[in-house]
Design a protein around this motif. Structure first.
Motif, PDB file in Angstrom:
ATOM      1  N   UNK A 298      -1.451  12.204 -14.958  1.00 31.87           N
ATOM      2  CA  UNK A 298      -1.551  10.906 -14.346  1.00 31.87           C
ATOM      3  C   UNK A 298      -2.680  10.256 -14.754  1.00 31.87           C
ATOM      4  N   UNK A 299      -2.765   8.919 -15.085  1.00 31.57           N
ATOM      5  CA  UNK A 299      -3.701   8.266 -15.382  1.00 31.57           C
ATOM      6  C   UNK A 299      -3.942   7.245 -14.291  1.00 31.57           C
ATOM      7  N   UNK A 300      -5.127   6.779 -13.561  1.00 32.35           N
ATOM      8  CA  UNK A 300      -5.184   5.686 -12.737  1.00 32.35           C
ATOM      9  C   UNK A 300      -6.267   4.989 -13.497  1.00 32.35           C
ATOM     10  N   UNK A 301      -6.043   3.617 -13.816  1.00 32.29           N
ATOM     11  CA  UNK A 301      -6.932   2.905 -14.574  1.00 32.29           C
ATOM     12  C   UNK A 301      -7.381   1.682 -13.738  1.00 32.29           C
ATOM     13  N   UNK A 302      -8.780   1.383 -13.852  1.00 34.13           N
ATOM     14  CA  UNK A 302      -9.364   0.161 -13.188  1.00 34.13           C
ATOM     15  C   UNK A 302      -9.110   0.474 -11.660  1.00 34.13           C
TER      16      UNK A 302
ATOM     17  N   UNK B  37      -8.851   9.340 -14.576  1.00 38.51           N
ATOM     18  CA  UNK B  37      -9.329   8.412 -13.314  1.00 38.51           C
ATOM     19  C   UNK B  37     -10.467   7.542 -14.136  1.00 38.51           C
ATOM     20  N   UNK B  38     -10.303   6.235 -14.293  1.00 39.73           N
ATOM     21  CA  UNK B  38     -11.169   5.366 -14.865  1.00 39.73           C
ATOM     22  C   UNK B  38     -11.390   4.216 -13.686  1.00 39.73           C
ATOM     23  N   UNK B  39     -12.547   3.832 -14.009  1.00 38.54           N
ATOM     24  CA  UNK B  39     -13.370   2.714 -13.157  1.00 38.54           C
ATOM     25  C   UNK B  39     -14.234   1.744 -13.761  1.00 38.54           C
ATOM     26  N   UNK B  40     -14.555   0.641 -13.587  1.00 42.93           N
ATOM     27  CA  UNK B  40     -15.610  -0.291 -14.009  1.00 42.93           C
ATOM     28  C   UNK B  40     -16.917   0.237 -13.238  1.00 42.93           C
ATOM     29  N   UNK B  41     -16.810   0.377 -11.930  1.00 42.76           N
ATOM     30  CA  UNK B  41     -17.957   0.546 -11.133  1.00 42.76           C
ATOM     31  C   UNK B  41     -17.730   2.068 -10.164  1.00 42.76           C
ATOM     32  N   UNK B  42     -18.585   2.494  -9.915  1.00 43.25           N
ATOM     33  CA  UNK B  42     -18.378   3.799  -9.099  1.00 43.25           C
ATOM     34  C   UNK B  42     -19.256   3.667  -7.600  1.00 43.25           C
ATOM     35  N   UNK B  43     -18.333   2.881  -6.793  1.00 34.43           N
ATOM     36  CA  UNK B  43     -18.995   2.727  -5.492  1.00 34.43           C
ATOM     37  C   UNK B  43     -18.682   4.206  -4.753  1.00 34.43           C
TER      38      UNK B  43
ATOM     39  N   UNK C 235     -12.429   8.835  -3.908  1.00 38.02           N
ATOM     40  CA  UNK C 235     -10.971   8.898  -4.627  1.00 38.02           C
ATOM     41  C   UNK C 235     -11.039   9.808  -5.810  1.00 38.02           C
ATOM     42  N   UNK C 236     -11.969   9.392  -6.756  1.00 34.96           N
ATOM     43  CA  UNK C 236     -12.020  10.536  -7.849  1.00 34.96           C
ATOM     44  C   UNK C 236     -12.109  11.714  -7.453  1.00 34.96           C
ATOM     45  N   UNK C 237     -12.725  12.258  -6.635  1.00 33.01           N
ATOM     46  CA  UNK C 237     -13.108  13.660  -6.179  1.00 33.01           C
ATOM     47  C   UNK C 237     -11.977  14.202  -5.590  1.00 33.01           C
ATOM     48  N   UNK C 238     -10.912  13.525  -4.719  1.00 39.10           N
ATOM     49  CA  UNK C 238      -9.994  13.977  -4.088  1.00 39.10           C
ATOM     50  C   UNK C 238      -8.503  13.945  -4.986  1.00 39.10           C
ATOM     51  N   UNK C 239      -8.701  13.234  -6.029  1.00 40.52           N
ATOM     52  CA  UNK C 239      -7.325  13.288  -6.786  1.00 40.52           C
ATOM     53  C   UNK C 239      -7.681  13.835  -8.139  1.00 40.52           C
ATOM     54  N   UNK C 240      -8.756  14.599  -8.438  1.00 36.53           N
ATOM     55  CA  UNK C 240      -9.103  15.321  -9.657  1.00 36.53           C
ATOM     56  C   UNK C 240      -9.750  16.642  -9.539  1.00 36.53           C
ATOM     57  N   UNK C 241      -9.689  17.553 -10.304  1.00 41.40           N
ATOM     58  CA  UNK C 241     -10.237  18.872 -10.057  1.00 41.40           C
ATOM     59  C   UNK C 241     -11.028  19.232 -10.998  1.00 41.40           C
TER      60      UNK C 241
END
Length: 348
Positions: free
Chosen positions: A175-179, A209-215, A221-227
Motif C-alpha cells: 500500500x502506497x499513500x502519496x501526498x 507513506x509520503x508527504x511534503x510536510x509532517x504536521x 496517520x503515518x504511525x497508525x498505518x505503518x509498522x
C-alpha cells in the motif's frame, strides 16, 4: 502479444561508472526487466529519496518519507512494487483484486504515476489500472475485469468502486499513500481510513507513506498505518530555490494583461505557467492571450478529464507556450523546462 517475463537484455549494455556519494541503480540488485526499463529511461544514479528508501523498501520494510513532488519518490515506490511482483509471483489470482494499491489526491497525479509505472514495467508482465473521477466509469470498470497487479487511485472513485464490488482490496500486498498532507487538506482522510481498513492488517502488508510536510496529524496517520517504518526526510532542493528570481510588478488591473503579453513577447518565453484564482478569470485570460496570437492551454475545474490530459501532454511537448491554470487544478504537477511562473492574481 504479451511481453515475456524473462528478458534477454544484459546489464552490461548499460554502463554507469561508480561515483563517490551516489547510489547507482546497479547497486540495488534489481530484476533484469526493471534494469532494462531504467536503462531505456537513462536513469543512472538514484535521487536522494530513492537512495534513502530503496534499500529498505526492497527488503519489504515499511517507509515514511517527507519529499516534495519531483524528487523521484514515484520511481522509488514503483521500483519496489515491480521488484516485488517479479520476485514473488503468485499463481492463484483474484479478479479485480490488486496486489499493490497507490492512493493519490488528484487525477493528474494518478495519471502521472500510471505513466511512470508503464515506463518502468514495459519489459515485464504487469497490468496497471488508474481509477479516478471525471472519466468514464464503465470503461474503468472494464479495465478492472480480470487479474490486475497495480491500481493507482483517487480516494473518492475508489470508494465508489468498492461499494459496487468492482474492486477488492483484501489481497493488497503493498500500500502506497502519496501526498498524505494534501489528502488531509482536501478532506480525504475519512475515505482513506475506510480504504486502509479494507486492506490486510499492516502486519501483513508493506506500507509506504509520503508527504511534503509532517504536521502532527500527518505523523499520527503515518504511525497508525505503518509498522516500525524507516523514516526518510528529504529537504527540498535549496539550489533551485536560490536560483529563482522573484519579481513583483505594481500595476493597475487594466495594465496586467498588457504587461504579461509584453513580457512573453519581448523575452520570447516558450514555457510559462500563469495562475489565476478562479475559473472565470483563467478562461478570460486564456482567450485574451490567444486573441493576441499567444498559444495557450487551459487547466481549471470545469475542463473535462480528456481535455486536461491532452492539455498537459501538449504543454510538456511544447505544442503551446502558456499554460493558464487555477492553482487547485495544477497542484502537484511536475513539468520540466518551465522558465516562468506568473501569479496573474494574488493567491487567495
Amino acid at each position: 502479444t504479451e511481453v515475456p517475463l524473462v528478458d534477454d537484455w544484459n546489464i552490461s549494455q548499460f554502463e554507469v561508472p561508480p561515483v563517490e556519494g551516489k547510489t547507482r541503480f546497479h547497486d540495488l540488485n534489481l530484476p533484469n526487466p526493471i534494469m532494462h526499463a531504467i536503462a531505456d529511461l537513462d536513469f543512472q544514479y538514484c535521487t536522494p529519496v530513492q537512495a534513502a528508501i530503496l534499500p529498505q523498501a526492497l527488503e519489504g520494510g515499511d517507509c515514511t518519507g517527507r519529499a516534495q513532488t519531483g524528487t523521484g519518490k514515484s520511481a522509488a515506490f514503483l521500483v519496489t512494487i515491480l521488484s516485488h511482483l517479479i520476485n514473488k509471483p503468485i499463481k492463484d489470482r483474484h479478479k479485480a483484486s490488486p496486489r499493490a494499491l497507490i492512493l493519490a489526491p488528484t487525477r493528474e497525479l494518478v495519471l502521472q504515476i500510471e505513466k511512470d509505472a508503464k515506463s518502468l514495467s514495459k519489459h515485464m508482465r504487469c497490468k496497471t489500472v488508474a481509477v479516478f473521477g471525471g472519466m468514464d466509469y464503465e470503461r474503468q470498470k472494464r479495465w478492472l475485469d480480470g487479474p490486475v497487479d497495480i491500481v493507482m487511485a483517487t480516494p473518492g472513485r475508489l470508494i465508489d468502486f468498492q461499494k459496487q464490488h468492482h474492486i477488492h482490496l483484501n489481497h493488497v500486498e503493498i500500500l502506497v499513500i502519496d501526498e498524505a498532507d494534501r489528502m488531509l487538506d482536501m478532506g480525504f482522510i475519512p475515505d482513506i481510513r475506510k480504504i486502509v481498513m479494507s486492506t490486510p492488517h499492516k502486519d501483513k502488508r508493506q506500507t509506504m507513506f509520503f508527504t511534503a510536510t509532517f504536521t502532527d496529524d500527518v505523523r499520527r496517520l503515518a504511525a497508525s498505518w505503518t509498522r516500525e517504518a524507516h523514516n526518510v526526510d528529504i529537504e527540498p532542493e535549496q539550489v533551485s530555490v536560490l536560483a529563482i528570481d522573484q519579481k513583483v510588478y505594481i500595476v493597475t488591473t487594466d495594465e496586467k494583461l498588457k504587461l504579461l503579453y509584453n513580457m512573453i513577447v519581448q523575452q520570447n518565453l516558450e514555457r510559462v505557467i500563469v495562475f489565476g484564482n478562479r475559473k472565470d478569470q483563467t478562461h478570460r485570460l486564456a482567450e485574451a492571450l490567444m486573441a493576441r496570437g499567444i498559444s495557450c492551454g487551459l487547466l481549471s475545474g470545469d475542463v473535462s478529464q480528456h481535455e486536461r490530459v491532452k492539455t498537459l501532454e501538449g504543454f510538456r511537448e511544447g505544442k503551446f507556450r502558456i499554460l493558464v491554470a487555477t492553482d487547485v487544478a495544477a497542484r502537484g504537477l511536475h513539468i520540466e523546462g518551465v522558465s516562468h511562473v506568473v501569479n496573474f492574481n494574488l493567491p487567495i
